[in-house]
Design an enzyme around this catalytic site. Structure first.
Site, PDB file in Angstrom:
ATOM      1  N   HIS A   1      48.220  11.582  13.818  1.00  0.00           N
ATOM      2  CA  HIS A   1      48.701  13.172  14.002  1.00  0.00           C
ATOM      3  C   HIS A   1      47.891  14.031  14.716  1.00  0.00           C
ATOM      4  O   HIS A   1      48.296  15.104  15.110  1.00  0.00           O
ATOM      5  CB  HIS A   1      49.186  13.691  12.474  1.00  0.00           C
ATOM      6  CG  HIS A   1      48.055  14.124  11.644  1.00  0.00           C
ATOM      7  ND1 HIS A   1      47.530  13.323  10.558  1.00  0.00           N
ATOM      8  CD2 HIS A   1      47.198  15.228  11.725  1.00  0.00           C
ATOM      9  CE1 HIS A   1      46.689  14.077  10.124  1.00  0.00           C
ATOM     10  NE2 HIS A   1      46.150  15.091  10.525  1.00  0.00           N
TER      11      HIS A   1
ATOM     12  N   ASP B   1      49.689   6.267  10.031  1.00  0.00           N
ATOM     13  CA  ASP B   1      48.828   7.542  10.453  1.00  0.00           C
ATOM     14  C   ASP B   1      47.647   6.996  11.031  1.00  0.00           C
ATOM     15  O   ASP B   1      46.467   7.785  10.654  1.00  0.00           O
ATOM     16  CB  ASP B   1      48.668   8.734   9.699  1.00  0.00           C
ATOM     17  CG  ASP B   1      48.431   9.863  10.132  1.00  0.00           C
ATOM     18  OD1 ASP B   1      48.752  10.242  11.246  1.00  0.00           O
ATOM     19  OD2 ASP B   1      48.048  10.789   9.412  1.00  0.00           O
TER      20      ASP B   1
ATOM     21  N   GLY C   1      40.783  19.913  10.100  1.00  0.00           N
ATOM     22  CA  GLY C   1      39.762  19.459  10.987  1.00  0.00           C
ATOM     23  C   GLY C   1      39.094  18.315  10.791  1.00  0.00           C
ATOM     24  O   GLY C   1      38.299  17.736  11.558  1.00  0.00           O
TER      25      GLY C   1
ATOM     26  N   SER D   1      40.845  15.692   9.595  1.00  0.00           N
ATOM     27  CA  SER D   1      41.714  14.616   9.691  1.00  0.00           C
ATOM     28  C   SER D   1      41.270  13.667  10.824  1.00  0.00           C
ATOM     29  O   SER D   1      40.599  14.040  11.708  1.00  0.00           O
ATOM     30  CB  SER D   1      43.050  15.249  10.192  1.00  0.00           C
ATOM     31  OG  SER D   1      43.533  15.496   9.018  1.00  0.00           O
TER      32      SER D   1
ATOM     33  N   GLY E   1      63.622  -8.746   4.808  1.00  0.00           N
ATOM     34  CA  GLY E   1      65.095  -8.488   4.782  1.00  0.00           C
ATOM     35  C   GLY E   1      65.833  -8.357   3.562  1.00  0.00           C
ATOM     36  O   GLY E   1      66.836  -8.755   3.342  1.00  0.00           O
TER      37      GLY E   1
END
Length: 525
Positions: free
Chosen positions: A155, A185, A256, A258, A314
């Site tokens: 992000h 992420d 900040g 992150s 599946g």
């Protein structure tokens, strides 16, 4: 020597005086700026630094790891505004911080949130100077190899036209995005034409709850900032995606941070800071980091191929509740219950069936359904796994070769407002479900399998379990149903076996799931 009255003896008075002296010495030591840890505290005894005896500091570790932590600045084409992450509605910054940032040429500190998270929870991006530049955002990252590979959050760099990396000594580099994985992420960057950058190692093992940790990053675009705390919890699911497995820490983290690292006391990265819970917009001591094991697995694939290919069985799965466990005839409410097996998938080829409860994968326990999702998602397609499961209350093992997770898996939804032929799915001595049912074959567009729910009594047992008009009942117990009578017969059979609950397999717009209906008394909500 003691006295018969309640007056303390000389011995007692002496003991109290001695204790008072000990406490006085402790207070004097604190006042003098020294802390002498108790001799019987093993956790403190294990910490060794070059500091003088009787003191403790993170300075040696910080000095060692800080050069590997970088500020990540992102530029995007756009208007004169700031792109940044926010914690809480509106991503507000406390007025004091906002004034401080204005004084040093930063923007007003308000903007949309970036990345996953709900109200009061979100990742921390950063903020860049307002002015002549295009949209600017700032975050953090860390170098994992001497030749310039850098890890940060997806992000932070999502949609970037240019990514610049600044080291602690002020050197700036242009970095290119090698690959990103929105599901976890994680993003991997590369600085070209470098060979001797300081780097840090991703830890092989997981930290323990209570371990000391150090977070280093770029909060509010201020540059290298160090905070410390402990690991508060592990395995946190904050609702950001199917692979949530966060480490919770209480080291102060803000926007900040992150993409920045959280270190153990031996200088290894145990997690990458990603999100905080912040009702007010400021730090409240609840931050979340992606575990190093996850980062390592994802980065390896990004480095090799620029993308992540995930394993796929599946099957649709759901948690095992106490009532589901009772209906399945198993002792513990643990594992992943297979609600549906998709045709022509690895699970179908291996022989998995709806109603199976997967309790182990490669001998690793599956305590919750999401454990299976995470473990399978971290493996590459083509990997063979051993599943331990319970079928019809009996243990068995299956071998499954994973396929690649499709880019987009959708389940067709179906609604129906037609009335059914039956006004009750219950009978004498059986729970009244409060459903109107009709064979699927008799309802246009409902297909040929099962029994369609054409009406729901809002006060009935089925409504409490989430049944809706348009749902299709496929099985009651282990028997497929095609008429309302089959539903009644399935309830009666479970009652005759003295079961406390019966499992009903239901297909709806959200997929296929099992629902437990209590046979003794009213169903719980």
């Amino acid at each position: 020597m003691t006295r018969s009255d309640n007056t303390p003896s000389v011995t007692k008075r002496y003991r109290r005086a001695l204790l008072a002296g000990v406490f006085g010495l402790a207070i004097a030591g604190v006042a003098a700026g020294q802390f002498v840890p108790p001799m019987n505290t093993p956790a403190l005894a294990q910490i060794t630094t070059s500091q003088p005896a009787g003191t403790f500091s993170f300075a040696d570790i910080v000095e060692k790891v800080s050069p590997s932590v970088v500020s990540v600045k992102v530029k995007k084409d756009g208007g004169d505004q700031v792109a940044m992450g926010g914690e809480g509605p509106g991503g507000q910054v406390p007025p004091q911080i906002e004034e401080f940032l204005k004084r040093f040429g930063f923007g007003e500190g308000r903007g949309p949130g970036m990345g996953p998270g709900g109200p009061g929870m979100g990742p921390r991006g950063g903020m860049g100077p307002r002015g002549e530049r295009p949209v600017v955002g700032q975050g953090s990252g860390f170098i994992i190899s001497a030749d310039g590979y850098v890890v940060t959050n997806n992000h932070v760099v999502d949609g970037a036209d240019e990514v610049d990396v600044t080291t602690t000594d002020g050197k700036e580099y242009v970095a290119k995005v090698i690959g990103t994985d929105p599901r976890t992420d994680v993003a991997l960057l590369k600085i070209d034409n470098v060979t001797n950058l300081p780097w840090v190692k991703l830890a092989d093992g997981a930290p323990r709850v209570g371990d000391w940790v150090i977070a280093v990053g770029n909060p509010f675009g201020l540059g290298g900032t160090v905070t410390a705390g402990i690991v508060s919890a592990r395995g946190r699911d904050i609702g950001s995606g199917p692979y949530d497995d966060f480490i919770q820490i209480d080291a102060p983290i803000n926007r900040g941070n992150s993409g920045g690292p959280t270190f153990s006391l031996n200088g290894e990265v145990i997690g990458m800071n990603t999100a905080i819970v912040s009702p007010s917009g400021g730090n409240v001591g609840i931050a979340f980091a992606i575990p190093s094991e996850t980062v390592k697995t994802v980065v390896t694939q990004l480095r090799e191929k620029g993308s992540v290919a995930r394993g796929y069985i599946g099957v649709q799965i759901q948690p095992v509740t106490e009532e589901l466990a009772s209906g399945l005839g198993i002792k513990d409410a643990e594992g992943a219950l297979v609600a549906q097996v998709q045709p022509n998938t690895p699970g179908a080829k291996a022989g998995l069936k709806a109603g199976d409860v997967i309790v182990k994968m490669n001998n690793d326990p599956i305590k919750e359904a999401r454990d299976l999702t995470r473990k399978v998602g971290m493996l590459k397609p083509g990997t063979e796994v051993q599943l331990s499961l319970i079928r019809d209350a009996k243990p068995m093992n299956l071998s499954v070769v994973l396929d690649q997770l499709p880019a987009d898996t959708q389940v067709a939804s179906r609604g129906n407002d037609q009335k059914g032929e039956d006004d009750s799915a219950g009978g004498k001595d059986l729970p009244r479900l409060g459903l109107q049912l009709a064979p699927s074959k008799s309802v246009q567009g409902a297909g040929s399998d099962g029994v369609v729910v054409t009406g729901v009594d809002p006060n009935g047992a089925a409504a409490q379990r989430g049944f809706k008009t348009g749902d299709v009942i496929l099985k009651v117990g282990d028997k497929a149903v095609s008429t309302p009578k089959d539903v009644r017969d399935g309830l009666a059979a479970a009652k005759a076996e003295n079961r406390k609950a019966v499992l009903i397999q239901v297909k709806s717009g959200e997929g296929v799931r099992f629902v437990a209906i209590t046979l003794e008394g009213k169903a719980k909500g």
